[in-house]
Design a protein around this motif. Structure first.
Motif, PDB file in Angstrom:
ATOM      1  N   ASP A 116     -12.882  -2.588   1.842  1.00 52.58           N
ATOM      2  CA  ASP A 116     -11.525  -3.326   3.194  1.00 52.58           C
ATOM      3  C   ASP A 116     -10.381  -3.383   2.067  1.00 52.58           C
ATOM      4  OD1 ASP A 116     -11.947  -6.015   1.599  1.00 52.58           O
ATOM      5  OD2 ASP A 116     -12.160  -6.311   4.264  1.00 52.58           O
ATOM      6  N   ASP A 117      -9.957  -2.918   1.409  1.00 53.39           N
ATOM      7  CA  ASP A 117      -8.308  -3.436   0.379  1.00 53.39           C
ATOM      8  C   ASP A 117      -7.896  -1.822   0.574  1.00 53.39           C
ATOM      9  OD1 ASP A 117      -8.662  -6.219  -0.120  1.00 53.39           O
ATOM     10  OD2 ASP A 117      -9.085  -6.061  -1.958  1.00 53.39           O
ATOM     11  N   LEU A 118      -6.748  -2.037   1.738  1.00 55.78           N
ATOM     12  CA  LEU A 118      -5.749  -0.333   1.674  1.00 55.78           C
ATOM     13  C   LEU A 118      -4.700  -0.955   0.997  1.00 55.78           C
ATOM     14  CD1 LEU A 118      -5.556  -0.448   5.967  1.00 55.78           C
ATOM     15  CD2 LEU A 118      -7.452   0.019   4.173  1.00 55.78           C
TER      16      LEU A 118
ATOM     17  N   ARG B 197     -10.849   0.262  15.569  1.00 59.67           N
ATOM     18  CA  ARG B 197     -11.433  -0.813  15.404  1.00 59.67           C
ATOM     19  C   ARG B 197     -12.377  -0.861  15.134  1.00 59.67           C
ATOM     20  NH1 ARG B 197     -16.237   2.732  19.568  1.00 59.67           N
ATOM     21  NH2 ARG B 197     -15.204   3.630  17.551  1.00 59.67           N
ATOM     22  N   PHE B 198     -10.801  -1.859  13.914  1.00 57.29           N
ATOM     23  CA  PHE B 198     -10.827  -2.351  12.943  1.00 57.29           C
ATOM     24  C   PHE B 198      -9.809  -4.022  12.961  1.00 57.29           C
ATOM     25  CE2 PHE B 198     -12.255   1.312  10.545  1.00 57.29           C
ATOM     26  CZ  PHE B 198     -13.449   0.738   9.920  1.00 57.29           C
ATOM     27  N   LEU B 199      -9.619  -5.215  11.691  1.00 55.19           N
ATOM     28  CA  LEU B 199      -9.154  -5.548  12.364  1.00 55.19           C
ATOM     29  C   LEU B 199      -8.167  -5.791  10.974  1.00 55.19           C
ATOM     30  CD1 LEU B 199     -11.620  -8.820  13.379  1.00 55.19           C
ATOM     31  CD2 LEU B 199     -10.156  -7.248  15.251  1.00 55.19           C
TER      32      LEU B 199
ATOM     33  N   LYS C   9      -3.904 -11.251   3.866  1.00 54.13           N
ATOM     34  CA  LYS C   9      -4.457 -10.011   2.842  1.00 54.13           C
ATOM     35  C   LYS C   9      -2.741  -9.063   2.694  1.00 54.13           C
ATOM     36  CE  LYS C   9      -8.440  -8.593   1.262  1.00 54.13           C
ATOM     37  NZ  LYS C   9      -9.285  -8.348   1.799  1.00 54.13           N
ATOM     38  N   ARG C  10      -2.308  -9.536   3.832  1.00 54.62           N
ATOM     39  CA  ARG C  10      -0.973  -8.117   3.712  1.00 54.62           C
ATOM     40  C   ARG C  10       0.255  -8.635   2.644  1.00 54.62           C
ATOM     41  NH1 ARG C  10       2.544  -6.988   8.408  1.00 54.62           N
ATOM     42  NH2 ARG C  10       3.743  -7.613   7.667  1.00 54.62           N
ATOM     43  N   ARG C  11       0.273  -7.988   1.431  1.00 51.36           N
ATOM     44  CA  ARG C  11       2.116  -8.350   0.830  1.00 51.36           C
ATOM     45  C   ARG C  11       1.767  -7.547   0.412  1.00 51.36           C
ATOM     46  NH1 ARG C  11      -2.646  -9.110  -2.274  1.00 51.36           N
ATOM     47  NH2 ARG C  11      -2.726  -7.703  -4.236  1.00 51.36           N
ATOM     48  N   VAL C  12       3.863  -7.552  -0.075  1.00 56.53           N
ATOM     49  CA  VAL C  12       4.328  -6.045  -0.431  1.00 56.53           C
ATOM     50  C   VAL C  12       4.868  -6.571  -1.550  1.00 56.53           C
ATOM     51  CG1 VAL C  12       6.503  -4.800   0.108  1.00 56.53           C
ATOM     52  CG2 VAL C  12       5.494  -5.243   1.945  1.00 56.53           C
ATOM     53  N   THR C  13       4.502  -6.342  -2.298  1.00 51.69           N
ATOM     54  CA  THR C  13       4.877  -6.604  -3.958  1.00 51.69           C
ATOM     55  C   THR C  13       6.149  -5.672  -4.461  1.00 51.69           C
ATOM     56  OG1 THR C  13       3.107  -5.520  -4.664  1.00 51.69           O
ATOM     57  CG2 THR C  13       3.641  -7.870  -4.117  1.00 51.69           C
TER      58      THR C  13
ATOM     59  N   THR D   9      -1.309  -6.408  -7.917  1.00 52.82           N
ATOM     60  CA  THR D   9      -2.548  -6.567  -8.143  1.00 52.82           C
ATOM     61  C   THR D   9      -3.243  -5.923  -6.990  1.00 52.82           C
ATOM     62  OG1 THR D   9      -2.603  -8.217  -7.357  1.00 52.82           O
ATOM     63  CG2 THR D   9      -2.432  -8.765  -9.671  1.00 52.82           C
ATOM     64  N   VAL D  10      -3.939  -5.476  -6.885  1.00 53.50           N
ATOM     65  CA  VAL D  10      -5.480  -4.989  -6.492  1.00 53.50           C
ATOM     66  C   VAL D  10      -6.590  -4.852  -6.989  1.00 53.50           C
ATOM     67  CG1 VAL D  10      -5.603  -2.314  -5.335  1.00 53.50           C
ATOM     68  CG2 VAL D  10      -3.529  -2.550  -5.783  1.00 53.50           C
ATOM     69  N   THR D  11      -6.984  -5.551  -5.958  1.00 54.46           N
ATOM     70  CA  THR D  11      -8.555  -5.850  -6.439  1.00 54.46           C
ATOM     71  C   THR D  11      -8.658  -7.160  -7.914  1.00 54.46           C
ATOM     72  OG1 THR D  11      -9.363  -3.755  -7.307  1.00 54.46           O
ATOM     73  CG2 THR D  11      -9.709  -4.144  -5.232  1.00 54.46           C
ATOM     74  N   GLY D  12      -7.645  -7.348  -8.071  1.00 55.58           N
ATOM     75  CA  GLY D  12      -7.440  -8.745  -8.889  1.00 55.58           C
ATOM     76  C   GLY D  12      -7.434  -7.827 -10.459  1.00 55.58           C
TER      77      GLY D  12
END
Length: 155
Positions: free
Chosen positions: A32-34, A61-63, A68-72, A79-82
């Motif tokens: 679920d990480d875009l 139909r997703f939330l 969790k949203r950030r702009v770097t 970082t993406v998924t750690g």
């Protein structure tokens, strides 16, 4: 299962991939990480891009999880998924340092003193963490592996 998650997100992926192409950016999704990656020109278009992404997510139909949203930016650790993904994939320095300290303390004081979470197979747990680091950065992984091999495990 990952296969079901991918199936349920197929429409989302198609639409977000199309949007990303229109803005000349890269789109990836892990569970679920875009993630959207682009140039400085993309940064200038964020004020119109982000609402479009939110609209697509909601219509599929997703939330949207605002927390969790950030702009770097280029100058920040991305970082993406750690996983650190700036110039190349790598493990975060603090994560590497913590694992190195655990391994060092295992060598010095014994592994039982470091298994604070009560892992039933602490040796395998540490080996897995080292393998993760090795995949991202073989040089760092080798240093950790050498420490791991000095640990005296109880019989």
């Amino acid at each position: 299962s990952p296969a079901l998650a991918n199936l349920s997100a197929f429409g989302l992926d198609v639409r977000l991939s199309g949007l990303a192409r229109a803005y000349d950016v890269q789109y990836t999704r892990y569970a679920d990480d875009l993630t959207f990656s682009g140039s400085h020109r993309f940064a200038a278009a964020l004020s119109e891009f982000i609402p479009l992404v939110k609209q697509i997510i909601k219509s599929e139909r997703f939330l949207v999880n605002r927390r969790k949203r950030r702009v770097t930016r280029d100058s920040q650790r991305q970082t993406v998924t750690g996983v650190v993904v700036n110039a190349k994939q790598n493990v975060a320095r603090d994560e590497f340092d913590r694992l190195k300290a655990v391994l060092y303390n295992c060598v010095k004081h014994g592994p039982a003193t470091q298994n604070h979470a009560g892992h039933p197979d602490f040796a395998a747990h540490l080996a897995g963490r080292i393998a993760h680091v090795s995949f991202l950065n073989p040089r760092r992984g080798l240093k950790l592996r050498q420490l791991y091999e000095r640990i005296e495990w109880p019989l």
